[in-house]
Design a protein around this motif. Structure first.
Motif, PDB file in Angstrom:
ATOM      1  N   THR A  86       0.832  -1.212   0.000  1.00 20.14           N
ATOM      2  CA  THR A  86       0.000   0.000   0.000  1.00 20.14           C
ATOM      3  C   THR A  86       0.859   1.251   0.000  1.00 20.14           C
ATOM      4  OG1 THR A  86      -1.745  -1.176   1.213  1.00 20.14           O
ATOM      5  CG2 THR A  86      -1.805   1.238   1.241  1.00 20.14           C
ATOM      6  N   SER A  87       1.956   1.209   0.746  1.00 21.45           N
ATOM      7  CA  SER A  87       2.853   2.364   0.796  1.00 21.45           C
ATOM      8  C   SER A  87       3.484   2.631  -0.568  1.00 21.45           C
ATOM      9  CB  SER A  87       3.952   2.127   1.844  1.00 21.45           C
ATOM     10  OG  SER A  87       3.396   2.022   3.141  1.00 21.45           O
ATOM     11  N   ILE A  88       3.822   1.584  -1.308  1.00 22.82           N
ATOM     12  CA  ILE A  88       4.380   1.754  -2.644  1.00 22.82           C
ATOM     13  C   ILE A  88       3.355   2.415  -3.562  1.00 22.82           C
ATOM     14  CG2 ILE A  88       5.037   0.485  -4.728  1.00 22.82           C
ATOM     15  CD1 ILE A  88       6.689  -1.351  -3.033  1.00 22.82           C
ATOM     16  N   GLN A  89       2.103   1.976  -3.485  1.00 29.07           N
ATOM     17  CA  GLN A  89       1.060   2.565  -4.312  1.00 29.07           C
ATOM     18  C   GLN A  89       0.880   4.044  -3.983  1.00 29.07           C
ATOM     19  OE1 GLN A  89      -2.411   0.151  -3.691  1.00 29.07           O
ATOM     20  NE2 GLN A  89      -1.590  -1.605  -4.830  1.00 29.07           N
ATOM     21  N   ALA A 130       3.168   6.050  -2.688  1.00 32.47           N
ATOM     22  CA  ALA A 130       4.356   6.785  -3.122  1.00 32.47           C
ATOM     23  C   ALA A 130       4.341   7.030  -4.618  1.00 32.47           C
ATOM     24  CB  ALA A 130       5.613   6.025  -2.719  1.00 32.47           C
ATOM     25  N   LEU A 131       3.906   6.042  -5.383  1.00 30.56           N
ATOM     26  CA  LEU A 131       3.904   6.167  -6.836  1.00 30.56           C
ATOM     27  C   LEU A 131       2.876   7.185  -7.336  1.00 30.56           C
ATOM     28  CD1 LEU A 131       4.361   2.429  -7.906  1.00 30.56           C
ATOM     29  CD2 LEU A 131       6.043   4.282  -8.062  1.00 30.56           C
ATOM     30  N   ARG A 132       1.967   7.619  -6.476  1.00 30.78           N
ATOM     31  CA  ARG A 132       1.028   8.658  -6.884  1.00 30.78           C
ATOM     32  C   ARG A 132       1.710  10.006  -7.036  1.00 30.78           C
ATOM     33  NH1 ARG A 132      -3.107   6.717  -2.399  1.00 30.78           N
ATOM     34  NH2 ARG A 132      -4.031   4.897  -3.451  1.00 30.78           N
ATOM     35  N   ASN A 133       2.850  10.169  -6.393  1.00 31.58           N
ATOM     36  CA  ASN A 133       3.608  11.411  -6.556  1.00 31.58           C
ATOM     37  C   ASN A 133       4.246  11.410  -7.939  1.00 31.58           C
ATOM     38  OD1 ASN A 133       5.950  13.326  -6.403  1.00 31.58           O
ATOM     39  ND2 ASN A 133       5.217  13.570  -4.306  1.00 31.58           N
ATOM     40  N   PRO A 134       4.050  12.439  -8.744  1.00 32.85           N
ATOM     41  CA  PRO A 134       4.561  12.437 -10.123  1.00 32.85           C
ATOM     42  C   PRO A 134       6.081  12.370 -10.218  1.00 32.85           C
ATOM     43  CG  PRO A 134       3.719  14.612  -9.508  1.00 32.85           C
ATOM     44  CD  PRO A 134       3.304  13.669  -8.427  1.00 32.85           C
ATOM     45  N   GLU A 135       6.797  12.705  -9.140  1.00 30.01           N
ATOM     46  CA  GLU A 135       8.259  12.664  -9.179  1.00 30.01           C
ATOM     47  C   GLU A 135       8.812  11.263  -8.952  1.00 30.01           C
ATOM     48  OE1 GLU A 135      10.564  14.940  -9.817  1.00 30.01           O
ATOM     49  OE2 GLU A 135       9.132  16.538 -10.242  1.00 30.01           O
ATOM     50  N   VAL A 136       8.000  10.361  -8.390  1.00 29.28           N
ATOM     51  CA  VAL A 136       8.459   9.010  -8.057  1.00 29.28           C
ATOM     52  C   VAL A 136       8.346   8.122  -9.286  1.00 29.28           C
ATOM     53  CG1 VAL A 136       8.140   7.011  -6.566  1.00 29.28           C
ATOM     54  CG2 VAL A 136       7.782   9.318  -5.653  1.00 29.28           C
ATOM     55  N   ARG A 137       9.457   7.492  -9.666  1.00 33.74           N
ATOM     56  CA  ARG A 137       9.484   6.656 -10.860  1.00 33.74           C
ATOM     57  C   ARG A 137       9.433   5.162 -10.546  1.00 33.74           C
ATOM     58  NH1 ARG A 137       7.931  10.461 -12.854  1.00 33.74           N
ATOM     59  NH2 ARG A 137       8.838  11.770 -14.498  1.00 33.74           N
ATOM     60  N   ALA A 138       9.991   4.750  -9.416  1.00 33.45           N
ATOM     61  CA  ALA A 138      10.013   3.320  -9.079  1.00 33.45           C
ATOM     62  C   ALA A 138      10.132   3.171  -7.571  1.00 33.45           C
ATOM     63  CB  ALA A 138      11.167   2.617  -9.787  1.00 33.45           C
ATOM     64  N   VAL A 180      10.449  16.284  -2.335  1.00 35.09           N
ATOM     65  CA  VAL A 180       9.565  15.123  -2.503  1.00 35.09           C
ATOM     66  C   VAL A 180       9.427  14.366  -1.190  1.00 35.09           C
ATOM     67  CG1 VAL A 180       9.255  12.936  -3.713  1.00 35.09           C
ATOM     68  CG2 VAL A 180      10.102  14.932  -4.955  1.00 35.09           C
ATOM     69  N   ALA A 181      10.524  14.249  -0.445  1.00 29.76           N
ATOM     70  CA  ALA A 181      10.451  13.556   0.848  1.00 29.76           C
ATOM     71  C   ALA A 181       9.481  14.258   1.783  1.00 29.76           C
ATOM     72  CB  ALA A 181      11.847  13.490   1.469  1.00 29.76           C
ATOM     73  N   ALA A 182       9.503  15.592   1.799  1.00 34.64           N
ATOM     74  CA  ALA A 182       8.567  16.336   2.648  1.00 34.64           C
ATOM     75  C   ALA A 182       7.130  16.124   2.182  1.00 34.64           C
ATOM     76  CB  ALA A 182       8.924  17.822   2.626  1.00 34.64           C
ATOM     77  N   GLU A 183       6.910  16.075   0.873  1.00 30.65           N
ATOM     78  CA  GLU A 183       5.560  15.840   0.355  1.00 30.65           C
ATOM     79  C   GLU A 183       5.065  14.449   0.726  1.00 30.65           C
ATOM     80  OE1 GLU A 183       5.778  16.481  -3.801  1.00 30.65           O
ATOM     81  OE2 GLU A 183       5.954  18.676  -3.659  1.00 30.65           O
ATOM     82  N   LEU A 184       5.943  13.446   0.606  1.00 31.19           N
ATOM     83  CA  LEU A 184       5.551  12.073   0.945  1.00 31.19           C
ATOM     84  C   LEU A 184       5.271  11.930   2.431  1.00 31.19           C
ATOM     85  CD1 LEU A 184       8.094  10.076  -1.261  1.00 31.19           C
ATOM     86  CD2 LEU A 184       5.644  10.378  -1.672  1.00 31.19           C
ATOM     87  N   GLN A 185       6.031  12.649   3.246  1.00 27.62           N
ATOM     88  CA  GLN A 185       5.802  12.592   4.691  1.00 27.62           C
ATOM     89  C   GLN A 185       4.387  13.058   5.030  1.00 27.62           C
ATOM     90  OE1 GLN A 185       8.516  11.825   7.341  1.00 27.62           O
ATOM     91  NE2 GLN A 185       6.493  11.304   8.103  1.00 27.62           N
ATOM     92  N   SER A 217       1.739  13.115   2.743  1.00 25.18           N
ATOM     93  CA  SER A 217       0.676  12.456   1.980  1.00 25.18           C
ATOM     94  C   SER A 217       0.511  10.972   2.293  1.00 25.18           C
ATOM     95  CB  SER A 217       0.935  12.619   0.480  1.00 25.18           C
ATOM     96  OG  SER A 217       2.145  11.973   0.100  1.00 25.18           O
ATOM     97  N   MET A 218       1.567  10.294   2.727  1.00 24.87           N
ATOM     98  CA  MET A 218       1.471   8.844   2.953  1.00 24.87           C
ATOM     99  C   MET A 218       0.871   8.550   4.323  1.00 24.87           C
ATOM    100  SD  MET A 218       5.056   7.540   1.240  1.00 24.87           S
ATOM    101  CE  MET A 218       4.625   5.800   1.477  1.00 24.87           C
ATOM    102  N   SER A 219       0.106   7.473   4.382  1.00 26.08           N
ATOM    103  CA  SER A 219      -0.559   7.081   5.624  1.00 26.08           C
ATOM    104  C   SER A 219       0.355   6.208   6.463  1.00 26.08           C
ATOM    105  CB  SER A 219      -1.847   6.319   5.302  1.00 26.08           C
ATOM    106  OG  SER A 219      -1.568   5.150   4.552  1.00 26.08           O
ATOM    107  N   GLY A 220       0.073   6.171   7.753  1.00 29.64           N
ATOM    108  CA  GLY A 220       0.856   5.350   8.666  1.00 29.64           C
ATOM    109  C   GLY A 220       1.899   6.160   9.416  1.00 29.64           C
ATOM    110  N   GLU A 221       2.535   5.490  10.377  1.00 31.30           N
ATOM    111  CA  GLU A 221       3.597   6.119  11.159  1.00 31.30           C
ATOM    112  C   GLU A 221       4.914   5.888  10.435  1.00 31.30           C
ATOM    113  OE1 GLU A 221       3.526   4.775  15.165  1.00 31.30           O
ATOM    114  OE2 GLU A 221       1.365   5.089  15.414  1.00 31.30           O
ATOM    115  N   LEU A 222       5.241   6.809   9.552  1.00 32.35           N
ATOM    116  CA  LEU A 222       6.386   6.633   8.670  1.00 32.35           C
ATOM    117  C   LEU A 222       7.449   7.693   8.923  1.00 32.35           C
ATOM    118  CD1 LEU A 222       4.464   5.947   5.317  1.00 32.35           C
ATOM    119  CD2 LEU A 222       5.250   4.282   7.019  1.00 32.35           C
ATOM    120  N   TYR A 223       8.671   7.327   8.596  1.00 27.44           N
ATOM    121  CA  TYR A 223       9.792   8.269   8.614  1.00 27.44           C
ATOM    122  C   TYR A 223      10.382   8.283   7.207  1.00 27.44           C
ATOM    123  CZ  TYR A 223      14.523  10.049   9.305  1.00 27.44           C
ATOM    124  OH  TYR A 223      15.679  10.758   9.192  1.00 27.44           O
TER     125      TYR A 223
END
Length: 425
Positions: free
Chosen positions: A87-90, A92-100, A248-253, A255-261
């Motif tokens: 789910t986290s990969i899905q 992350a891939l929603r961000n247009p800057e993330v390629r893989a 991008v790291a700040a955006e993912l922090q 937008s992504m769900s869960g207790e992530l770093y």
């Protein structure tokens, strides 16, 4: 009518003083000192451009080697395991800057071979997914990266680590890890480490000693089994532009769900990057002092010019020239010397920085020397990356220092009293 004649008379006189005549020995001496100031500023500016370009080149080279092993962004679960990594990969891939994206697991361990023990960071990866987020497979020197299959307990290690353990592809090494379970009867020296034999399936060489000497890869399923965890530690991401990683790291922090770093690549070796930036700043300051010494030679040049031109200054004052106009004349003269020196220095520095891959080999062949040993530095050519922003800053600082150097002599010229200056003429 030429362009020069259209300028204010202060500029015309300043330009004429800059092109000091050689009709007398005194004017020749002043002209010589003025040209020496130009040469000093030019050499200082050129040296600063070349040194910063080489430092930028080394930083770019080391960064590229680091990113051949590191991902642009890493996402961890603060609980230590990420059961919902798909789910986290899905997300992350929603961000247009993330390629893989690819999952990974990490654990600290030791590798033992013939009595030699070395610490390693064992990274569990999926070979099919890892090639999308890093370039480790391209740096394989022996063996195959895709030999890291589930249940094989194969390992791929760096060349420096293989050399220190004296192992080759096909050899067996022993993995030692801290025990996750307490023994019913503790040993006298504490809990015994868990051991597992592994087969060296490949050797890579990223060109970065820290990774080549401490990093080992295994299949993620094997790494999870060895580490006693049920899920990956997180996911690794590849971006379209690595320089956008902090943003991008700040955006993912957010937008992504869960207790992530979320951590970008610049944070992994933050101390190294901070040290490089500190070195560049100190080098800029030190070499700017060289430019400052040359620029402040203008003070002596202009002071002698003022003393030599006192009668000219007095005549201008009697014709109605204001003290401000007199100051402008000598400020124009000194600033033009600085501009000329900066322009020559920029031209020389840019030419050397852009052709350093030709100049350095020529010097090495001519004098039979070697600046970089490939065995020590893993590169044989001096890298260079010219940044026009640096060139602009360097040229601007040189001109500014030259302008500052004109203030006192110009002020001194403005204070010349016509009557006293003409008394003995």
């Amino acid at each position: 009518m030429s362009i020069t004649h259209k300028l204010p008379y202060e500029w015309q006189v300043g330009l004429r003083y800059t092109r000091a005549g050689k009709r007398s020995g005194r004017n020749s001496f002043i002209s010589f000192i003025s040209m020496a100031s130009v040469a000093g500023i030019a050499l200082g500016v050129a040296a600063l451009i070349v040194v910063l370009s080489v430092m930028n080149g080394f930083q770019k080279e080391v960064t590229a080697r680091m990113l051949s092993v590191l991902a642009h962004v890493e996402v961890f679960d603060v609980r230590g395991e990420m059961p919902g990594w798909r789910t986290s990969i899905q997300e992350a891939l929603r961000n247009p800057e993330v390629r893989a994206a690819a999952p990974f697991a990490e654990t600290q361990a030791m590798l033992l071979s013939d009595g030699v023990m070395k610490p390693v960071l064992l990274r569990g990866i999926d070979p099919a997914q890892e090639v999308k987020v890093s370039d480790v497979a391209r740096h394989m020197r022996e063996g195959r990266f895709d030999a890291l299959q589930p249940g094989s307990y194969n390992v791929v290690i760096g060349r420096a680590l293989a050399k220190s353990l004296d192992v080759e592809v096909g050899d067996r090494v022993t993995l030692l890890m801290a025990s996750t379970q307490q023994a019913q009867v503790p040993a006298a020296g504490g809990a015994l480490p868990r051991t597992r034999p592994l087969t060296v399936a490949g050797i890579f060489e990223a060109g970065h000693f820290e990774f080549d000497s401490t990093l080992a890869f295994a299949n993620i399923a094997d790494a999870q089994q060895l580490g006693g965890v049920a899920a990956p530690a997180g996911i690794r991401l590849r971006l379209a532009d690595m320089h956008q990683a902090p943003r991008v790291a700040a955006e993912l922090q957010r937008s992504m769900s869960g207790e992530l770093y979320v951590r970008d690549w610049s944070k992994v070796n933050a101390i190294w990057f901070a040290a490089v930036q500190s070195q560049k700043r100190m080098m800029f300051i030190i070499l700017t002092m060289i430019v400052a010494v040359a620029a402040f030679n203008l003070v002596s040049t202009l002071v002698m010019t003022v003393r030599d031109k006192q009668s000219d200054i007095a005549i201008l004052r009697t014709l109605g020239a204001s003290p401000r106009s007199v100051m402008t004349i000598f400020m124009v003269q000194g600033t033009l010397v600085g501009v000329l020196g900066a322009a020559l220095g920029v031209s020389l520095g840019v030419a050397v920085a852009l052709n350093i891959d030709v100049i350095v080999p020529f010097i090495e062949r001519s004098f039979d020397v070697q600046f970089l040993s490939q065995e020590v530095y893993l590169i044989s050519e001096i890298p260079s990356e010219l940044r026009w922003a640096d060139v602009g800053w360097i040229g601007g600082v040189a001109v500014l220092l030259a302008f500052v150097a004109t203030l006192y002599p110009s002020w001194s010229a403005a204070r010349v009293k016509p009557a006293e200056a003409l008394r003995y003429e």
